[in-house]
Design an enzyme around this catalytic site. Structure first.
Site, PDB file in Angstrom:
ATOM      1  N   LYS A   1      50.807  13.974  75.119  1.00  0.00           N
ATOM      2  CA  LYS A   1      52.028  14.026  74.300  1.00  0.00           C
ATOM      3  C   LYS A   1      51.717  13.621  72.859  1.00  0.00           C
ATOM      4  CE  LYS A   1      53.103   9.331  75.782  1.00  0.00           C
ATOM      5  NZ  LYS A   1      53.792   8.523  76.784  1.00  0.00           N
TER       6      LYS A   1
ATOM      7  N   ARG B   1      64.568   2.870  80.954  1.00  0.00           N
ATOM      8  CA  ARG B   1      64.543   4.039  80.079  1.00  0.00           C
ATOM      9  C   ARG B   1      65.108   5.232  80.839  1.00  0.00           C
ATOM     10  NH1 ARG B   1      58.987   5.524  76.991  1.00  0.00           N
ATOM     11  NH2 ARG B   1      58.358   6.255  79.052  1.00  0.00           N
TER      12      ARG B   1
ATOM     13  N   HIS C   1      57.601   3.968  85.740  1.00  0.00           N
ATOM     14  CA  HIS C   1      56.823   3.601  84.557  1.00  0.00           C
ATOM     15  C   HIS C   1      56.908   2.094  84.364  1.00  0.00           C
ATOM     16  CE1 HIS C   1      54.636   4.412  80.936  1.00  0.00           C
ATOM     17  NE2 HIS C   1      55.615   4.145  80.108  1.00  0.00           N
TER      18      HIS C   1
ATOM     19  N   ARG D   1      48.343   8.010  85.323  1.00  0.00           N
ATOM     20  CA  ARG D   1      48.751   8.697  84.083  1.00  0.00           C
ATOM     21  C   ARG D   1      48.255   7.955  82.849  1.00  0.00           C
ATOM     22  NH1 ARG D   1      54.043   7.860  86.371  1.00  0.00           N
ATOM     23  NH2 ARG D   1      54.342   6.435  84.632  1.00  0.00           N
TER      24      ARG D   1
ATOM     25  N   TYR E   1      52.352   3.815  41.549  1.00  0.00           N
ATOM     26  CA  TYR E   1      53.787   3.545  41.365  1.00  0.00           C
ATOM     27  C   TYR E   1      54.077   2.052  41.364  1.00  0.00           C
ATOM     28  CZ  TYR E   1      54.759   8.461  42.475  1.00  0.00           C
ATOM     29  OH  TYR E   1      54.816   9.817  42.472  1.00  0.00           O
TER      30      TYR E   1
ATOM     31  N   CYS F   1      50.514   6.616  47.666  1.00  0.00           N
ATOM     32  CA  CYS F   1      51.488   7.634  47.277  1.00  0.00           C
ATOM     33  C   CYS F   1      51.682   8.603  48.440  1.00  0.00           C
ATOM     34  CB  CYS F   1      50.997   8.405  46.060  1.00  0.00           C
ATOM     35  SG  CYS F   1      50.532   7.364  44.663  1.00  0.00           S
TER      36      CYS F   1
ATOM     37  N   ASP G   1      50.704  11.682  48.675  1.00  0.00           N
ATOM     38  CA  ASP G   1      49.557  12.551  48.940  1.00  0.00           C
ATOM     39  C   ASP G   1      48.225  11.983  48.465  1.00  0.00           C
ATOM     40  OD1 ASP G   1      51.565  14.635  49.541  1.00  0.00           O
ATOM     41  OD2 ASP G   1      51.909  14.517  47.382  1.00  0.00           O
TER      42      ASP G   1
HETATM   43  C1  LIG Z   1      53.022   7.655  77.484  1.00  0.00           C
HETATM   44  C2  LIG Z   1      53.183   7.473  78.929  1.00  0.00           C
HETATM   45  C3  LIG Z   1      52.077   7.175  79.732  1.00  0.00           C
HETATM   46  C4  LIG Z   1      50.722   6.807  79.157  1.00  0.00           C
HETATM   47  O1  LIG Z   1      50.827   5.503  78.615  1.00  0.00           O
HETATM   48  P1  LIG Z   1      49.557   4.718  78.043  1.00  0.00           P
HETATM   49  O2  LIG Z   1      50.064   3.355  77.770  1.00  0.00           O
HETATM   50  O3  LIG Z   1      49.150   5.429  76.809  1.00  0.00           O
HETATM   51  O4  LIG Z   1      48.526   4.775  79.098  1.00  0.00           O
HETATM   52  C5  LIG Z   1      52.259   7.164  81.102  1.00  0.00           C
HETATM   53  N1  LIG Z   1      53.479   7.420  81.644  1.00  0.00           N
HETATM   54  C6  LIG Z   1      54.567   7.673  80.899  1.00  0.00           C
HETATM   55  C7  LIG Z   1      55.876   7.922  81.562  1.00  0.00           C
HETATM   56  C8  LIG Z   1      54.462   7.696  79.513  1.00  0.00           C
HETATM   57  O5  LIG Z   1      55.556   7.922  78.774  1.00  0.00           O
END
Ligand SMILES: *Cc1c(COP(=O)(O)O)cnc(C)c1O
Length: 353
Positions: free
Chosen positions: A6, A105, A134, A193, A244, A291, A293
């Site tokens: 992601k 969440r 999660h 994951r 700036y 800045c 850029d």
């Molecule tokens: C982003 C995410 C992960 C990976 O998390 P890390 O902390 O980068 O390992 C796993 N599961 C879900 C649902 C996430 O949103």
């Protein structure tokens, strides 16, 4: 193994990282937006894609057309997915049932899991491909947080048992992010994951030393180096100010190097006091504000050459004097935020090491 790609693979380049992850044996890829799935499909990636976030009703057709596996946890949303699946004349479309065990969440509560699993199956076109949750604090070294993660895991197991008790196969069960993947083999279940560790950073709150103390063997090296070139070397006279707001004034004659990178590339203004840009292995401070850029470094009396490489952060081998982790620590954020906010304007160059 489901690798999180992601947010443009945490800023590293989604397509390339997805391909490498699959070459290395990943089975699933995780995305957070339909557009990210489309990008991967257009690049010819055929692996199963898990959508970790929700999509909007208007995006349901794209979800199905691109074979993206959604997280589902309420009947309304399941019905929207089912309608799109039926419209596309598809069947046995897998969805994963998300359980909220303490992240607060997305997800349903464990006690509602069996009902939702039944609902998913009752659509006639969806199947329960998996169940997931999660963890909120698996990257914290505090003992009470470890206990919190254990309670989350227990609640997840309870949800899986509830679904099984209803006579439904829960499919692929998964809950481990990076921190839990490294440390909790007993929580791995059918799939893990990981995200941040794939890109070479230790989970926030658990640096290398933590794993050394626990005698867990992990050796991570950051993947990304943020590099540019010194496009101009300019003399700055004593008393002149730079950038700036003239927040910095030269106390004596010096030279500045102009770098073509700024906050619109993801080099946030708040990084300025902490940045040490490396040119040929030597550190030079940024002067004045970053800045949109450009930014300027103070090269003093050193014979820094125009067109030299300048490294803003990266692994030691890149010549950087700072890692994204160190910049994150200095600015009160996490490595994720430093790398994932490098914008698309910055070319991603891939080198085999
Ligand atoms: C982003 C995410 C992960 C990976 O998390 P890390 O902390 O980068 O390992 C796993 N599961 C879900 C649902 C996430 O949103």
């Amino acid at each position: 193994m489901c690798v999180a790609v992601k947010a443009n693979a945490y800023g590293h380049g989604a397509v390339e990282c997805a391909k490498i992850a699959l070459e290395c044996g990943a089975d699933f890829l995780a995305i957070a937006a339909i557009s990210e799935g489309i990008e991967l499909r257009e690049a010819g990636i055929q692996a199963p894609l898990l959508l970790l976030s929700l999509c909007q009703p208007e995006e349901m057709d794209d979800l199905v057309e691109n074979d993206i596996t959604p997280f589902v946890f309420d009947a309304d949303y399941a019905d929207l997915v089912a309608a799109a699946v039926k419209k596309a004349e598809r069947k046995n479309y897998p969805v994963h049932l998300a359980i909220d065990t303490g992240m607060g969440r997305i997800g349903c509560y464990p006690e509602d899991a069996a009902n939702l699993a039944r609902h998913i199956i009752s659509t006639g076109c969806l199947e329960l491909g998996g169940m997931c949750t999660h963890f909120a604090v698996s990257d914290s070294p505090a003992e009470e947080d470890d206990a919190y993660t254990a309670r989350q895991f227990a609640r997840f197991t309870e949800a899986i048992e509830n679904v099984k008790a209803a006579g439904i196969n829960p499919g692929i069960c998964h809950c481990c992010n990076s921190a839990a993947t490294l440390e909790k083999p007993e929580y791995h279940l059918d799939m893990v994951r990981p995200g941040i560790i794939v890109y070479g950073y230790y989970p926030d709150g658990k640096p290398r030393t933590y794993y050394e103390e626990k005698k867990i063997s992990v050796d991570l090296k950051p993947v990304m180096a943020l590099m540019t070139k010194v496009l101009s070397i300019r003399p700055i006279k004593k008393g002149m100010s730079v950038s700036y707001g003239h927040t910095w004034t030269a106390k004596e004659d010096t030279m500045t190097g102009v770098l073509p990178i700024g906050y619109a590339d993801g080099l946030f203004r708040r990084l300025a006091p902490h940045l040490q840009v490396a040119v040929k292995g030597k550190a030079y401070p940024v002067r004045g504000r970053i800045c949109m850029d450009q930014c300027m470094i103070d090269t003093g009396n050193d014979p820094v050459e125009r067109w030299s490489d300048a490294v803003l952060f990266g692994p030691e081998e890149s010549g950087a004097v700072l890692t994204a982790q160190e910049l994150a620590d200095a600015t009160g954020t996490i490595s994720y935020e430093i790398t994932s906010t490098i914008t698309k304007r910055v070319p991603r160059v891939f080198v085999n090491q």
